[in-house]
Scaffold this motif. Sequence first.
Motif, PDB file in Angstrom:
ATOM      1  N   THR A  39      -5.541   8.488  -8.354  1.00 53.64           N
ATOM      2  CA  THR A  39      -6.719   8.610  -7.324  1.00 53.64           C
ATOM      3  C   THR A  39      -5.898   8.638  -5.857  1.00 53.64           C
ATOM      4  N   ALA A  40      -6.308   9.797  -5.289  1.00 53.71           N
ATOM      5  CA  ALA A  40      -6.116   9.989  -3.838  1.00 53.71           C
ATOM      6  C   ALA A  40      -7.133   9.783  -3.176  1.00 53.71           C
ATOM      7  N   THR A  41      -6.923   8.862  -1.844  1.00 61.31           N
ATOM      8  CA  THR A  41      -7.844   8.761  -0.779  1.00 61.31           C
ATOM      9  C   THR A  41      -7.455   9.777   0.244  1.00 61.31           C
ATOM     10  N   VAL A  42      -8.361  10.145   1.040  1.00 66.94           N
ATOM     11  CA  VAL A  42      -8.349  11.350   1.846  1.00 66.94           C
ATOM     12  C   VAL A  42      -9.200  10.976   3.105  1.00 66.94           C
ATOM     13  N   GLY A  43      -8.282  11.234   4.292  1.00 63.21           N
ATOM     14  CA  GLY A  43      -9.005  11.080   5.541  1.00 63.21           C
ATOM     15  C   GLY A  43      -8.483  11.817   6.495  1.00 63.21           C
ATOM     16  N   ILE A  44      -9.089  12.001   7.924  1.00 62.58           N
ATOM     17  CA  ILE A  44      -8.334  12.843   8.909  1.00 62.58           C
ATOM     18  C   ILE A  44      -7.303  11.816   9.534  1.00 62.58           C
ATOM     19  N   THR A  45      -6.343  12.343  10.486  1.00 63.20           N
ATOM     20  CA  THR A  45      -5.202  11.743  10.885  1.00 63.20           C
ATOM     21  C   THR A  45      -5.628  10.946  12.250  1.00 63.20           C
ATOM     22  N   ASP A  46      -5.106  10.078  12.948  1.00 62.23           N
ATOM     23  CA  ASP A  46      -5.044   9.732  14.394  1.00 62.23           C
ATOM     24  C   ASP A  46      -5.078  10.911  15.100  1.00 62.23           C
ATOM     25  N   HIS A  47      -4.065  11.880  14.952  1.00 63.44           N
ATOM     26  CA  HIS A  47      -3.976  13.047  15.894  1.00 63.44           C
ATOM     27  C   HIS A  47      -5.445  13.889  15.927  1.00 63.44           C
TER      28      HIS A  47
ATOM     29  N   MET B 233       0.724  -1.124   0.002  1.00 61.83           N
ATOM     30  CA  MET B 233       0.063  -0.071  -0.107  1.00 61.83           C
ATOM     31  C   MET B 233       0.767   1.354  -0.070  1.00 61.83           C
ATOM     32  N   ALA B 234       0.455   2.268  -0.694  1.00 61.08           N
ATOM     33  CA  ALA B 234       1.156   3.443  -0.810  1.00 61.08           C
ATOM     34  C   ALA B 234       1.327   4.232   0.486  1.00 61.08           C
ATOM     35  N   GLU B 235       2.402   5.017   0.480  1.00 61.65           N
ATOM     36  CA  GLU B 235       2.692   5.459   1.836  1.00 61.65           C
ATOM     37  C   GLU B 235       1.790   6.922   2.013  1.00 61.65           C
ATOM     38  N   LEU B 236       1.450   7.082   3.281  1.00 63.13           N
ATOM     39  CA  LEU B 236       0.561   8.324   3.528  1.00 63.13           C
ATOM     40  C   LEU B 236       1.370   9.597   3.500  1.00 63.13           C
ATOM     41  N   ARG B 237       0.705  10.565   3.103  1.00 65.74           N
ATOM     42  CA  ARG B 237       1.178  12.024   3.063  1.00 65.74           C
ATOM     43  C   ARG B 237       0.203  12.822   3.911  1.00 65.74           C
ATOM     44  N   PHE B 238       0.870  14.078   4.507  1.00 62.39           N
ATOM     45  CA  PHE B 238      -0.026  14.633   5.546  1.00 62.39           C
ATOM     46  C   PHE B 238      -0.015  16.141   5.170  1.00 62.39           C
ATOM     47  N   THR B 239      -1.142  16.741   5.771  1.00 59.69           N
ATOM     48  CA  THR B 239      -1.275  18.303   5.577  1.00 59.69           C
ATOM     49  C   THR B 239      -1.135  18.790   7.108  1.00 59.69           C
ATOM     50  N   LYS B 240      -1.176  20.294   7.136  1.00 58.83           N
ATOM     51  CA  LYS B 240      -1.169  20.876   8.257  1.00 58.83           C
ATOM     52  C   LYS B 240      -2.244  20.853   8.835  1.00 58.83           C
ATOM     53  N   ASP B 241      -3.498  20.677   8.222  1.00 58.00           N
ATOM     54  CA  ASP B 241      -4.866  20.559   8.494  1.00 58.00           C
ATOM     55  C   ASP B 241      -5.153  19.322   9.060  1.00 58.00           C
ATOM     56  N   HIS B 242      -4.340  18.239   9.214  1.00 55.70           N
ATOM     57  CA  HIS B 242      -4.523  16.920   9.873  1.00 55.70           C
ATOM     58  C   HIS B 242      -5.104  16.067   8.943  1.00 55.70           C
ATOM     59  N   GLU B 243      -4.990  16.066   7.626  1.00 56.14           N
ATOM     60  CA  GLU B 243      -5.718  15.140   6.669  1.00 56.14           C
ATOM     61  C   GLU B 243      -4.541  14.152   6.216  1.00 56.14           C
ATOM     62  N   TRP B 244      -4.776  13.080   5.717  1.00 53.23           N
ATOM     63  CA  TRP B 244      -3.615  12.140   5.189  1.00 53.23           C
ATOM     64  C   TRP B 244      -4.341  11.854   3.757  1.00 53.23           C
TER      65      TRP B 244
ATOM     66  N   ILE C 220     -14.256   6.711  11.999  1.00 53.06           N
ATOM     67  CA  ILE C 220     -13.185   7.813  11.890  1.00 53.06           C
ATOM     68  C   ILE C 220     -12.376   7.720  13.115  1.00 53.06           C
ATOM     69  N   ASN C 221     -12.853   7.448  14.227  1.00 54.15           N
ATOM     70  CA  ASN C 221     -12.255   7.053  15.504  1.00 54.15           C
ATOM     71  C   ASN C 221     -11.354   5.843  15.653  1.00 54.15           C
ATOM     72  N   SER C 222     -12.144   4.736  14.891  1.00 58.23           N
ATOM     73  CA  SER C 222     -11.521   3.427  15.340  1.00 58.23           C
ATOM     74  C   SER C 222     -10.708   3.037  14.458  1.00 58.23           C
ATOM     75  N   ASP C 223     -10.597   3.752  13.193  1.00 59.84           N
ATOM     76  CA  ASP C 223      -9.974   3.295  12.110  1.00 59.84           C
ATOM     77  C   ASP C 223      -9.641   4.512  11.013  1.00 59.84           C
ATOM     78  N   PRO C 224      -8.926   5.649  11.603  1.00 60.36           N
ATOM     79  CA  PRO C 224      -9.079   6.838  10.975  1.00 60.36           C
ATOM     80  C   PRO C 224      -8.155   6.577   9.366  1.00 60.36           C
ATOM     81  N   THR C 225      -7.117   5.891   9.407  1.00 61.57           N
ATOM     82  CA  THR C 225      -6.401   5.862   8.175  1.00 61.57           C
ATOM     83  C   THR C 225      -6.900   4.806   7.420  1.00 61.57           C
ATOM     84  N   GLY C 226      -7.888   3.889   7.617  1.00 62.89           N
ATOM     85  CA  GLY C 226      -8.245   2.596   6.998  1.00 62.89           C
ATOM     86  C   GLY C 226      -9.754   2.954   6.448  1.00 62.89           C
TER      87      GLY C 226
END
Lengths: 125, 366
Positions: free
Chosen positions: A19-27, A1-12, A87-93
């Motif tokens: 195609t880019a999949t987007v979510g919010i970080t564990d933080h 699986m491709a590595e994650l990249r992150f924004t200062k707004d706490h999205e991954w 979103i809480n239990s598996d934020p990056t999945g």
Amino acid sequence: MAELRFTKDHEWVRLEGDTATVGITDHAQNALGDVVFVDLPEAGRDVTEGEACAVVESVKAASDVYAPLAGRIAESNAALGENPALINSDPTGEGWFFKLTAVDAAAVAALMDEAAYAAFVDGLA
Amino acid sequence: MAESELLETPLASLHRELGGRMVPFAGYAMPVQYPAGILTEHLHVRASAGLFDVSHMGQAELLGEGAAAALEKLTPADVQGLKPGRQRYGVLMTETGGILDDFMVANRGDRLFLVLNASRKHLDIPAIEAVLPSGVTLRPLPDRALIALQGPQAVAALATLAPGIATMKFMDFAEHSIAGVNCLVSRSGYTGEDGVEISVPAEQADMLAKALLALPGVQPAGLGARDSLRLEAGLCLYGNDLDETTSPVEANLVWTMGKRRRMAWDFQGAERCRAELDNGPSRLRIGIQPEGRQPARGHTPVQAGGQVVGEITSGGFGPSANAPVAMGYVARGAAADGTALELMVRGKALPGRVAALPFIPHRYAR
């Protein structure tokens, strides 16, 4: 699986093909607390980088989620309508928010990698 | 306000030990939640018992002959008719008939005991002092902490340390020794559940809180759960649902005005209340049930039939209701239970209805 990249707004962002999949970080999910509702963008919508395009609501408050990249919304995660707690239990999945197509791979590469994001979060404390 | 300027309660180190997430609230650093999270803490209070630090609230006593009559100049509550060992909820009035604060008053026999909002105590105290005759004095009690133990298991658990508390009824007020600490206990709270609020000398608060947390079924709960619990219970939060522009009639708090007081109209701001009772207030506080799962929060404009009729003053997700819940003010014509409303959340009309309060039935020990 491709590595994650992150924004200062706490999205991954996870880029696979164009195609880019987007979510919010564990933080971010930890800071928000229990998520009870999410308002997701319609497929087909064109978004610009930094545009508010989703809203995540915890028991405590509503927060905007921004498009980390310009692109077109290909799909939103319908499972979050039934079960926003993913979103809480598996934020990056399973807790992903939406997929963007027609994104610029160079823009993805310019986002923070995991180590840089971890350092950024440490700096916020 | 910078973090360094925030005040701390006597339980500050306990909050840190428990992993509380501290946030600024009314000038104090307070735990909004512990590691369990708001949802879990909320549900635990409804199922068992939760311990809240509410030491930021103002405590004071009013001493001297005529103290109750003096306080009645500022509140429409029946203070003179309050029996020893009993507590009552009321509002303090502004000169123009708005609400200066909402508060609790207990009759301790030789004095009145008051609990004021943290965000308003600096205004309440001079307002009360201004109406006192000679011989009546207000004594703030900044050296006392306040701990709320709330939930259906709260009193049974507490009774293992202080059996006398089990026989108290809702709004009874008494001195009890708990784990060797002399406390002022009222059977009341801000969650809609049975429970107590315990006033304790600051230096003994940490020891008492630890003794309470060691009781079976008791978990710490933060301000986040306190807010969602009181909202489901239909209880007002000063600054959201009550302020200097709202009257007790508009706020649907006429029940806090004594019958004698509504004959005599002898309190500050009475003219407005009287006129609103005679002619009907222009707006009323109501419960609002949004349709679906999306919360509608404070300051959300409320429409009926496309016309703006009011605003949500408190709104969020009710963990026990398992649905969004809200309250707010609407024009009297739109205030009947079941009235269809449009809640304008981020520019979109979210359907909702006027709903009876509370959302979750009170379970007081009456």
